[in-house]
Design an enzyme around this catalytic site. Structure first.
Site, mmCIF file in Angstrom:
data_model
loop_
_atom_site.group_PDB
_atom_site.id
_atom_site.type_symbol
_atom_site.label_atom_id
_atom_site.label_comp_id
_atom_site.label_asym_id
_atom_site.label_seq_id
_atom_site.Cartn_x
_atom_site.Cartn_y
_atom_site.Cartn_z
ATOM 1 C CB CYS A 131 -0.933 -0.006 1.211
ATOM 2 S SG CYS A 131 -2.021 1.434 1.280
ATOM 3 C CB CYS A 134 -0.828 2.429 3.860
ATOM 4 S SG CYS A 134 -2.443 1.925 3.268
ATOM 5 C CG ASP A 135 3.004 1.149 4.556
ATOM 6 O OD1 ASP A 135 2.469 1.568 5.599
ATOM 7 O OD2 ASP A 135 2.858 -0.011 4.130
#
Length: 301
Positions: A131, A134-135
């Site tokens: 992701c 996300c990261d």
């Protein structure tokens, strides 16, 4: 007892919920642990007609619309589905509760396909991610690899290029033929994105004595690439593990509508043959909802 229970809270599930609730059917969305599925991870949703913005903002607005018409939502996941002789369904969830319905719509979407090479599984959360939105923040100013060659991989690379110092896209084919032309053009314009074609990874390991947690990705021809993080975007598999073996699925877990029992319908990315786009998920959610509404009406009469 609900008229219709919808499994999944992505575009297909929430669209179905709007239609079902608006038809005055008692509707429950079993949303999973988090709202929105893959769409919630889209940083800039720009190919859905009439909307340009974050995927999560669109998901939240769509949920609000479904709730406006009376749809309920439970943040849990189905672990088992049983059907009695009268085709009434009982869904058992991981929160320990059961929910009953006259009809159900399967719209649990898909998940990222895992990279099956040495070190990939062990290093998830330690440099390997599925992701980018996300990261990606954790790799600001660093060097990252993106694995894949479709729209998802190239969009991840574009997102990461605003954060990372350098982005390399590792792809096993000689060109990005699977991606849309507009996305390919954007990638070509970014000076800090470097495509690496005709290349596959064989293993990933942590670099010894690295104070910053660098990784070494070894290719199938023996080359080694040092990087700080690896983002994988190599396709998807349907989230249908909760279904028993009587429901026929293809090699990536997707379901054909004609294989389902009476009162069970399917929409979105877990439906066989559908293009994996927000617009097609919305359309299939609408279609499944209308079929479910008609089924419940017929059953009531």
């Amino acid at each position: 007892m609900y008229d219709i229970i919808i499994l999944g809270s992505g575009p297909a599930g929430l669209t179905a919920a709007i239609y079902c609730a608006r038809a005055n059917k008692k509707t429950l969305i079993i949303a999973g642990d988090t709202l929105g599925g893959q769409t919630s991870e889209i940083a800039n949703l720009e190919n859905f007609p009439g909307y340009m913005g974050s995927g999560m903002d669109w998901i939240q607005a769509t949920l609000k619309q479904a709730q406006h018409f009376g749809a309920e939502i439970a943040y849990t996941s189905a672990t088992d589905i049983k059907c009695d002789d009268n085709f009434k369904y009982t869904i058992t969830c991981d929160n320990g509760k059961t929910y009953d319905a006259n009809a159900i719509i399967l719209a649990t979407g898909a998940r990222a396909r895992r990279l099956e090479i040495q070190g990939a599984k062990e290093l998830v959360g330690q440099g390997v991610s599925y992701c980018a939105t996300c990261d990606g923040f954790f790799y600001s100013g660093k060097k990252v690899l993106v694995i894949g060659g479709g729209n998802s991989a190239l969009n991840d690379a574009l997102y990461l290029s605003d954060l990372a110092h350098e982005v390399q896209i590792i792809y096993r084919k000689p060109s990005f033929t699977r991606a849309e032309a507009i996305v390919r053009d954007r990638v070509a314009e970014r000076k800090n994105i470097k495509p690496v074609f005709n290349t596959e990874l064989q293993s990933i390991r942590k670099k010894e004595d690295s104070e910053t947690g660098e990784l070494i990705a070894t290719t199938t021809n023996g080359d080694e690439i040092v990087c700080d993080g690896i983002f994988v975007a190599i396709g998807h598999e349907a989230n249908t593990d909760y279904l028993d073996e009587s429901i026929k699925r293809d090699d990536v877990g997707r379901i054909a509508s004609e294989s389902l029992p009476s009162g069970m319908f399917v929409a979105g990315d877990e439906k066989s043959g559908i293009k994996m786009q927000v617009a097609t998920a919305v359309g299939s959610g609408c279609s499944a909802a209308m079929d479910a509404i008609n089924y419940v009406n017929t059953k009531e009469n």
